[in-house]
Design a protein around this motif. Sequence first.
Motif, PDB file in Angstrom:
ATOM      1  N   PHE A   1      11.203  12.582   5.391  1.00 14.27           N
ATOM      2  CA  PHE A   1      12.622  12.206   5.592  1.00 14.27           C
ATOM      3  C   PHE A   1      12.684  11.121   4.722  1.00 14.27           C
ATOM      4  O   PHE A   1      13.827  11.030   4.292  1.00 14.27           O
TER       5      PHE A   1
ATOM      6  N   GLU B   1      13.341  11.850   1.168  1.00 13.02           N
ATOM      7  CA  GLU B   1      14.695  12.548   1.015  1.00 13.02           C
ATOM      8  C   GLU B   1      15.806  11.155   1.112  1.00 13.02           C
ATOM      9  O   GLU B   1      16.633  11.299   0.064  1.00 13.02           O
ATOM     10  N   GLU B   2      15.677  10.475   2.055  1.00 17.53           N
ATOM     11  CA  GLU B   2      16.743   9.631   2.307  1.00 17.53           C
ATOM     12  C   GLU B   2      16.942   8.533   1.377  1.00 17.53           C
ATOM     13  O   GLU B   2      17.846   7.972   1.163  1.00 17.53           O
ATOM     14  N   SER B   3      15.590   8.065   0.782  1.00 15.22           N
ATOM     15  CA  SER B   3      15.505   6.985  -0.004  1.00 15.22           C
ATOM     16  C   SER B   3      15.733   7.351  -1.463  1.00 15.22           C
ATOM     17  O   SER B   3      16.229   6.688  -2.353  1.00 15.22           O
TER      18      SER B   3
ATOM     19  N   PHE C   1      18.190  12.442  -1.832  1.00 15.09           N
ATOM     20  CA  PHE C   1      19.692  12.440  -1.538  1.00 15.09           C
ATOM     21  C   PHE C   1      20.388  11.421  -2.342  1.00 15.09           C
ATOM     22  O   PHE C   1      21.455  11.795  -2.554  1.00 15.09           O
TER      23      PHE C   1
ATOM     24  N   GLU D   1      23.570  12.587  -4.472  1.00 11.85           N
ATOM     25  CA  GLU D   1      25.042  11.903  -4.428  1.00 11.85           C
ATOM     26  C   GLU D   1      25.638  11.157  -5.501  1.00 11.85           C
ATOM     27  O   GLU D   1      26.756  11.317  -5.674  1.00 11.85           O
TER      28      GLU D   1
ATOM     29  N   ARG E   1      29.217  12.734  -1.290  1.00 15.15           N
ATOM     30  CA  ARG E   1      28.471  11.750  -0.345  1.00 15.15           C
ATOM     31  C   ARG E   1      28.673  12.496   1.112  1.00 15.15           C
ATOM     32  O   ARG E   1      27.890  12.049   1.813  1.00 15.15           O
TER      33      ARG E   1
ATOM     34  N   THR F   1      24.000  16.619   2.163  1.00 13.87           N
ATOM     35  CA  THR F   1      23.096  15.440   2.467  1.00 13.87           C
ATOM     36  C   THR F   1      23.480  14.908   3.567  1.00 13.87           C
ATOM     37  O   THR F   1      22.762  14.319   4.449  1.00 13.87           O
ATOM     38  N   GLN F   2      24.893  14.829   4.128  1.00 10.01           N
ATOM     39  CA  GLN F   2      25.135  14.127   5.186  1.00 10.01           C
ATOM     40  C   GLN F   2      24.727  14.801   6.240  1.00 10.01           C
ATOM     41  O   GLN F   2      24.439  14.345   7.313  1.00 10.01           O
TER      42      GLN F   2
ATOM     43  N   ARG G   1      21.081  14.334   6.891  1.00 12.28           N
ATOM     44  CA  ARG G   1      20.788  13.073   7.441  1.00 12.28           C
ATOM     45  C   ARG G   1      20.802  13.184   8.827  1.00 12.28           C
ATOM     46  O   ARG G   1      20.195  12.728   9.729  1.00 12.28           O
TER      47      ARG G   1
ATOM     48  N   HIS H   1      18.179  14.980  10.430  1.00 13.40           N
ATOM     49  CA  HIS H   1      16.944  14.237  10.722  1.00 13.40           C
ATOM     50  C   HIS H   1      17.070  13.117  11.749  1.00 13.40           C
ATOM     51  O   HIS H   1      15.938  13.023  12.528  1.00 13.40           O
TER      52      HIS H   1
ATOM     53  N   GLU I   1      17.661  23.490   3.637  1.00 10.12           N
ATOM     54  CA  GLU I   1      17.297  22.890   2.432  1.00 10.12           C
ATOM     55  C   GLU I   1      16.652  23.702   1.379  1.00 10.12           C
ATOM     56  O   GLU I   1      17.004  23.359   0.343  1.00 10.12           O
TER      57      GLU I   1
END
Lengths: 153, 440
Positions: free
Chosen positions: A49, A52-54, A57, A61, A67, A71-72, A75, A78, A118
């Motif tokens: 996670f 992906e998030e840091s 994604f 974006e 945005r 990806t939202q 998240r 997650h 995904e």
Amino acid sequence: MHNIREFMSDDHRRCDDVFAEAEQAAAAGDWATAQAAFGRFHAAVLRHFGAEESLLFPAFEEKTGMRMGPTQVMRGEHVQMRELMDEAAAALAAHDGERYTGSAETLLIMMQQHNMKEENVLYPMCDQHLVEYVESLVPRLQAEISPGGGAGA
Amino acid sequence: MQALLSFDQAPPLDAPLRFFLTAPLFAVFAGLLLLWGGPDIFASRWTPDALALTHLITAGFMLQAMLGALFQLLPVVAGANMPRPRLVAGIVHALLTAGTLLLVVGFLRFESQWFRLAVLFLGAGTGLFIAAAAGALRGIPSASPTIRGLKLSLAGLAVTVGFGLLLAASLGWAFDLPLARLTDIHLGWGLVAWGCALLAAVGYVVVPMFQLTPSYPLWFGRAFSFAAPAVAFAWTLAELLEWQILGTVLAALVVLTAAGFAGITLHLQWRSKRARLDVTQVYWRVAMVSALVAAALWLAAMLLPALAEWPGWPLLFAVLLLHGGFMSVIVGMFYKIVPFLVWLHLQNAGRGRLMAPNMKKVLAEKSMEGQMRAHFATLALLVAAVIWPAWLIYPAGFALVLANAWLLRNLFSALGVYRDHLARIAALEVPGEGGPTGGM
């Protein structure tokens, strides 16, 4: 060379394997092994996670300007899976087999339908839009995902 | 691209659920028809009662379940969103339900006006569905065997329905058509190019992911989705041109293609990493074994004239494939899809203020296990009733009613959990109650 879809999908499968280990041990009533395996699973998923998030994604974006798109949604899912993992870990700590089976089953389906989106939709989009960054992005994802790596681990 | 942006738009819970809650009712009707028709119903596959029975299961149970599942699966698996899913699902469901009932009444009374009405309703219902699904899938690349399989199975559905409508129309308007030949084509497409192809498309994803098995071999995923419609098409040509021997050889290929899917699935499930067999996995495995036995029976009937002369073999084949194969897999999947959807919608509604009950609390393992035993007892009784109808048709009919009433009760109990929990969430939202509404 790996593309994003192959690399990240492989990590999904590695997480599945550790999930199965924890389930096997819990079914056998071996709480210590189950807790240890679930702990490794939990940590591996959180690193995934995190990567992906840091990294993934934000890159997506930035490049596409989307945005509030896929990806939202990812998240948001997650967040739901983090809750389910906490719940399953708490059940294991309490040696509550029934509660663990229920939350682990729910987690498995949630996780797999998330992976499906995904692997079939988002990662192929990433490979398409981030084609010129793939070469530098994959090693950074790798560093984030490997045990001991990542800011949060 | 447009579709991808909104791929969180999972349809509302009632879109798939209205189909899932209707399907068992048709199987209950099928059981009642067995009780009402008695042993004569199994005299031959061509009796009007046997045709009514078959369509209660195929159009009533299976098609309802499959279309309901597609409303859920298309957005999740393929990112294919239908416009206004709730409205489309409502209309398709109403037309399909009415059309199936009209068709069954048509067979039972054998009067043309019922067939004409059935053609109208079933044609409109399935036509609307196919158009909406094809529209949602348009422009989505076939990035995986699943997406390609979904598209091709939809084409298989269109052909199946096309031949079915032609057959019903010829009964409604007294066209002069070779009915027996067209019936075989209709059911060949329905069972293999639609039914088995859809199951395979879904199976590529759900078998490895939910049962933690190895993936289907890559060549199989690529080959099967093309092979199923291709052999069905070649066989149809041979049948229409009345090339007897080639037709039989190609029909055998159609059967072997489907059997190949069942065999590979069973082989993968053998290597599942899940700790124990749950209800869904048992349902899947029995279904695959039953389908393989059905395929073996079909091949044996082609090779052994003595077996081919027995009027019971097509009925036995139908029981093994429809009840033992398709119905088992469908019920097994209901038991994963319904509790998960209830959990998911409750989790979204609760937004962290109230934890949703996990899947096992939505639908208890024990209720599913009991229902599963009733389903398998029904299968055994149906098989035996084909051989000794005079003795066993009534217990078989009763068991079919019982197993499906039980299924209905299980699904409604999950819906009950959903409603109770929603009410608890709503109670949290009442202002001034002082509940834990403020925090996370």
